[in-house]
Enzyme design. Structure first.
Site, PDB file in Angstrom:
ATOM      1  N   ASP A 136       0.832  -1.215   0.000  1.00 49.36           N
ATOM      2  CA  ASP A 136       0.000   0.000   0.000  1.00 49.36           C
ATOM      3  C   ASP A 136       0.863   1.260   0.000  1.00 49.36           C
ATOM      4  OD1 ASP A 136       0.961  -0.167   2.628  1.00 49.36           O
ATOM      5  OD2 ASP A 136      -1.021  -0.161   3.578  1.00 49.36           O
ATOM      6  N   TYR A 161      12.244   2.919  -0.355  1.00 55.48           N
ATOM      7  CA  TYR A 161      11.608   1.592  -0.440  1.00 55.48           C
ATOM      8  C   TYR A 161      10.351   1.655  -1.301  1.00 55.48           C
ATOM      9  CZ  TYR A 161       8.347  -2.122   0.875  1.00 55.48           C
ATOM     10  OH  TYR A 161       7.409  -3.140   0.826  1.00 55.48           O
ATOM     11  N   LYS A 165       9.369  -0.072  -4.942  1.00 52.33           N
ATOM     12  CA  LYS A 165       8.232  -0.977  -5.145  1.00 52.33           C
ATOM     13  C   LYS A 165       7.302  -0.417  -6.230  1.00 52.33           C
ATOM     14  CE  LYS A 165       7.233  -4.287  -3.081  1.00 52.33           C
ATOM     15  NZ  LYS A 165       7.581  -5.719  -3.323  1.00 52.33           N
TER      16      LYS A 165
HETATM   17  P1  NAD Z   1      11.299  -9.996   4.239  1.00 56.65           P
HETATM   18  O1  NAD Z   1      12.309  -8.909   4.265  1.00 56.65           O
HETATM   19  O2  NAD Z   1      10.921 -10.670   5.502  1.00 56.65           O
HETATM   20  O3  NAD Z   1      11.797 -11.143   3.234  1.00 56.65           O
HETATM   21  C1  NAD Z   1      12.383 -10.858   1.989  1.00 56.65           C
HETATM   22  C2  NAD Z   1      12.986 -12.154   1.456  1.00 56.65           C
HETATM   23  O4  NAD Z   1      13.516 -11.876   0.145  1.00 56.65           O
HETATM   24  C3  NAD Z   1      14.137 -12.698   2.306  1.00 56.65           C
HETATM   25  O5  NAD Z   1      14.030 -14.085   2.450  1.00 56.65           O
HETATM   26  C4  NAD Z   1      15.370 -12.328   1.481  1.00 56.65           C
HETATM   27  O6  NAD Z   1      16.456 -13.227   1.679  1.00 56.65           O
HETATM   28  C5  NAD Z   1      14.832 -12.406   0.066  1.00 56.65           C
HETATM   29  N1  NAD Z   1      15.601 -11.595  -0.886  1.00 56.65           N
HETATM   30  C6  NAD Z   1      15.973 -10.296  -0.738  1.00 56.65           C
HETATM   31  N2  NAD Z   1      16.699  -9.899  -1.800  1.00 56.65           N
HETATM   32  C7  NAD Z   1      16.739 -10.978  -2.648  1.00 56.65           C
HETATM   33  C8  NAD Z   1      17.324 -11.190  -3.933  1.00 56.65           C
HETATM   34  N3  NAD Z   1      18.025 -10.219  -4.553  1.00 56.65           N
HETATM   35  N4  NAD Z   1      17.190 -12.391  -4.517  1.00 56.65           N
HETATM   36  C9  NAD Z   1      16.511 -13.397  -3.884  1.00 56.65           C
HETATM   37  N5  NAD Z   1      15.961 -13.249  -2.672  1.00 56.65           N
HETATM   38  C10 NAD Z   1      16.062 -12.054  -2.064  1.00 56.65           C
HETATM   39  O7  NAD Z   1      10.037  -9.381   3.510  1.00 56.65           O
HETATM   40  P2  NAD Z   1       8.483  -9.622   3.780  1.00 56.65           P
HETATM   41  O8  NAD Z   1       8.043  -8.738   4.871  1.00 56.65           O
HETATM   42  O9  NAD Z   1       8.232 -11.079   3.846  1.00 56.65           O
HETATM   43  O10 NAD Z   1       7.880  -9.033   2.421  1.00 56.65           O
HETATM   44  C11 NAD Z   1       7.729  -9.859   1.270  1.00 56.65           C
HETATM   45  C12 NAD Z   1       7.160  -9.030   0.140  1.00 56.65           C
HETATM   46  O11 NAD Z   1       5.901  -8.491   0.516  1.00 56.65           O
HETATM   47  C13 NAD Z   1       8.032  -7.843  -0.257  1.00 56.65           C
HETATM   48  O12 NAD Z   1       7.980  -7.721  -1.659  1.00 56.65           O
HETATM   49  C14 NAD Z   1       7.353  -6.647   0.406  1.00 56.65           C
HETATM   50  O13 NAD Z   1       7.584  -5.475  -0.320  1.00 56.65           O
HETATM   51  C15 NAD Z   1       5.896  -7.078   0.347  1.00 56.65           C
HETATM   52  N6  NAD Z   1       5.024  -6.539   1.415  1.00 56.65           N
HETATM   53  C16 NAD Z   1       5.362  -6.706   2.727  1.00 56.65           C
HETATM   54  C17 NAD Z   1       4.484  -6.268   3.716  1.00 56.65           C
HETATM   55  C18 NAD Z   1       4.806  -6.433   5.182  1.00 56.65           C
HETATM   56  O14 NAD Z   1       4.070  -5.909   6.019  1.00 56.65           O
HETATM   57  N7  NAD Z   1       5.833  -7.156   5.566  1.00 56.65           N
HETATM   58  C19 NAD Z   1       3.288  -5.635   3.348  1.00 56.65           C
HETATM   59  C20 NAD Z   1       3.001  -5.468   1.995  1.00 56.65           C
HETATM   60  C21 NAD Z   1       3.865  -5.935   1.037  1.00 56.65           C
HETATM   61  O1  DAU Z   2       2.402  -0.973   4.577  1.00 57.13           O
HETATM   62  C1  DAU Z   2       3.086  -2.072   4.098  1.00 57.13           C
HETATM   63  C2  DAU Z   2       4.530  -2.004   4.517  1.00 57.13           C
HETATM   64  O2  DAU Z   2       4.559  -2.280   5.921  1.00 57.13           O
HETATM   65  C3  DAU Z   2       5.422  -2.980   3.767  1.00 57.13           C
HETATM   66  O3  DAU Z   2       5.437  -2.637   2.405  1.00 57.13           O
HETATM   67  C4  DAU Z   2       6.849  -2.956   4.333  1.00 57.13           C
HETATM   68  O4  DAU Z   2       7.645  -3.947   3.697  1.00 57.13           O
HETATM   69  C5  DAU Z   2       6.783  -3.256   5.819  1.00 57.13           C
HETATM   70  O5  DAU Z   2       8.072  -3.172   6.391  1.00 57.13           O
HETATM   71  C6  DAU Z   2       5.832  -2.285   6.525  1.00 57.13           C
HETATM   72  O6  DAU Z   2       6.381  -0.940   6.511  1.00 57.13           O
HETATM   73  P1  DAU Z   2       6.279   0.039   7.776  1.00 57.13           P
HETATM   74  O7  DAU Z   2       7.335   1.044   7.680  1.00 57.13           O
HETATM   75  O8  DAU Z   2       4.883   0.493   7.969  1.00 57.13           O
HETATM   76  O9  DAU Z   2       6.593  -1.045   8.944  1.00 57.13           O
HETATM   77  P2  DAU Z   2       7.475  -0.954  10.278  1.00 57.13           P
HETATM   78  O10 DAU Z   2       7.179  -2.182  11.078  1.00 57.13           O
HETATM   79  O11 DAU Z   2       8.893  -0.644   9.996  1.00 57.13           O
HETATM   80  O12 DAU Z   2       6.848   0.295  11.030  1.00 57.13           O
HETATM   81  C7  DAU Z   2       5.483   0.346  11.372  1.00 57.13           C
HETATM   82  C8  DAU Z   2       5.219   1.686  12.029  1.00 57.13           C
HETATM   83  O13 DAU Z   2       5.869   1.709  13.309  1.00 57.13           O
HETATM   84  C9  DAU Z   2       5.780   2.866  11.269  1.00 57.13           C
HETATM   85  O14 DAU Z   2       4.887   3.967  11.413  1.00 57.13           O
HETATM   86  C10 DAU Z   2       7.101   3.187  11.974  1.00 57.13           C
HETATM   87  C11 DAU Z   2       6.827   2.781  13.410  1.00 57.13           C
HETATM   88  N1  DAU Z   2       7.972   2.249  14.168  1.00 57.13           N
HETATM   89  C12 DAU Z   2       8.695   1.232  13.630  1.00 57.13           C
HETATM   90  C13 DAU Z   2       9.768   0.696  14.304  1.00 57.13           C
HETATM   91  C14 DAU Z   2      10.591  -0.419  13.709  1.00 57.13           C
HETATM   92  C15 DAU Z   2       8.262   2.753  15.430  1.00 57.13           C
HETATM   93  O15 DAU Z   2       7.584   3.663  15.939  1.00 57.13           O
HETATM   94  N2  DAU Z   2       9.320   2.214  16.105  1.00 57.13           N
HETATM   95  C16 DAU Z   2      10.095   1.219  15.593  1.00 57.13           C
HETATM   96  O16 DAU Z   2      11.066   0.786  16.266  1.00 57.13           O
END
Ligand code: NAD
Ligand code: DAU
Length: 358
Positions: A136, A161, A165
């Site tokens: 999002d 980031y 994306k």
């Molecule tokens: P993560 O960081 O936990 O995992 C990423 C994985 O990708 C790891 O296993 C890493 O080793 C692998 N990776 C990184 N670079 C690579 C490369 N060059 N080649 C092969 N593998 C590689 O991420 P996540 O939180 O599981 O997110 C997964 C996907 O979902 C991402 O594309 C992220 O943008 C998207 N996403 C995440 C969230 C969230 O809240 N975590 C929300 C919305 C979308």
């Molecule tokens: O919205 C989807 C995204 O959510 C994904 O695309 C990203 O990969 C994922 O990392 C996540 O991004 P955020 O930046 O929202 O997630 P994060 O957990 O880093 O932070 C969540 C919120 O909490 C953000 O407003 C920052 C705040 N935060 C985060 C950390 C790590 C704190 O206040 N303290 C902290 O130590």
């Protein structure tokens, strides 16, 4: 029998997805997990499936053209589920370059390999699908308390980031528009649940609280995120890969907006509720651990997703109420303290050498 190429399968959502799919489809599908194991990749997440005949791990970088082409030549891939990415906003502010390489060029590389393998004289082999797992954050930020991101909301990323994306999404769109490439994009809100790397808000706060360490809240703590239980996200991805209309974008969200400070407070309260009176960690946990720290640069104020389209077209809705999901998540971390310790000590990174003897 469909063969899935799952990239980033050793990460948080990718490993949840592989476990979910192998549980749901058992022997009916093959999964090839392509991951280069950055700091965020942890193969220990997949221990329970690593010996299955229909699961294979390949340590490959998605930017490696030759290796990715070779995978498409060796296997008849039906589905690409592209999770692999650099995923942490704070890291992107310090070091944007790797985000462009992996998130943009890695995506382009996969698109090219899939296109080459799937194209025919008059289009693409039937039944193939590429799914881009997006976020999002491509829509930017909502400034007030009102309003939602729709699929039609203009793209307006702010962090390196989210810019990477967005660029990847636009590459996918360009392949759909130019070649009628069979792809979907899903844009999801913040996930939480088992196996999340403790750099992200929820596992970081759980781990710090259990160790009596300060809980660093950025800025005012009033920034809002829309939290979705990771298994609900996995279900949405499976559904879009199977039934999503080719070329379409689907928003996936939790209908669960919370201020960061509410999340941190809930974690403290839930831990105090769950830990027995005798548990020595109980004494370490209190609201006094909350510490307001310098804000994230360019910190997006509020994200809120309208998942109306996926509900109307595919019948998907978030199933897990946050009150239940957060308890399940905290219980999982309490039962897997060793997983967390191995991460904080860096031991999980030795697992690949041991397991695969390389
Ligand atoms: P993560 O960081 O936990 O995992 C990423 C994985 O990708 C790891 O296993 C890493 O080793 C692998 N990776 C990184 N670079 C690579 C490369 N060059 N080649 C092969 N593998 C590689 O991420 P996540 O939180 O599981 O997110 C997964 C996907 O979902 C991402 O594309 C992220 O943008 C998207 N996403 C995440 C969230 C969230 O809240 N975590 C929300 C919305 C979308
Ligand atoms: O919205 C989807 C995204 O959510 C994904 O695309 C990203 O990969 C994922 O990392 C996540 O991004 P955020 O930046 O929202 O997630 P994060 O957990 O880093 O932070 C969540 C919120 O909490 C953000 O407003 C920052 C705040 N935060 C985060 C950390 C790590 C704190 O206040 N303290 C902290 O130590």
């Amino acid at each position: 029998m469909k063969t899935y190429l799952v990239t980033g399968g050793a990460g948080f959502i990718g490993s949840n997805f592989i476990l979910y799919m192998l549980k749901k489809y058992q022997e009916e599908i093959n999964i090839i997990n392509v991951d280069c194991l950055t700091y965020a990749g942890n193969l220990e997440n997949l221990k329970e499936v690593e010996h299955r005949k229909n699961y294979k791990f390949l340590k490959v970088d998605v930017c490696d053209k030759k290796a990715i082409l070779n995978i498409f030549q060796t296997y008849d891939i039906d589905r690409v589920i592209h999770f692999a990415a650099e995923s942490h906003v704070d890291r992107s502010i310090r070091n944007p370059e790797v985000f462009v390489n992996t998130n943009v060029l890695g995506t382009l590389n996969l698109l090219n390999a899939a296109k080459l393998a799937w194209e025919t004289e008059d289009g693409f082999k039937p039944g193939k699908k590429y799914l881009q797992v997006s976020t999002d954050e491509v829509y930017g930020a909502l400034e007030g308390e009102e309003g939602y991101f729709y699929e039609t909301t203009p793209l307006d990323p702010h962090s390196p980031y989210s810019a990477s994306k967005t660029s990847a999404d636009l590459m996918v769109k360009s392949y759909v528009d130019t070649f009628h490439f069979p792809a979907n994009i899903t844009r999801c809100s913040n996930n939480y649940g088992p196996y999340q790397f403790p750099e992200k808000l929820i596992p970081l706060m759980i781990n710090n609280a259990l160790n009596g360490k300060k809980l660093p809240v950025y800025g005012t703590g009033k920034n809002v995120r829309d939290w979705l239980y990771v298994e609900d996200h996995c279900k949405a991805i499976d559904l879009v890969a199977e039934k999503g209309r080719v070329g379409e974008v689907y928003n996936v969200g939790g209908h669960n907006e919370k201020k960061n400070i509410e999340i941190v407070t809930m974690i403290i309260d839930t831990l105090l509720e769950m830990l027995s009176a005798k548990d020595p960690r109980r004494k370490l946990i209190s609201h006094d651990l909350i510490t307001y720290v310098e804000d994230r640069k360019g910190h997006d104020f509020r994200y809120a997703i309208a998942p109306d389209k996926i509900k109307a077209e595919l019948g998907w809705e978030p199933e897990t109420p946050f009150s239940e999901g957060i308890k399940r998540t905290i219980a999982w971390y309490l039962e897997h303290m060793e997983w967390m310790e191995r991460i904080t000590k860096g031991e999980y990174q030795k697992y690949y050498e041991k397991m695969y003897r390389m």
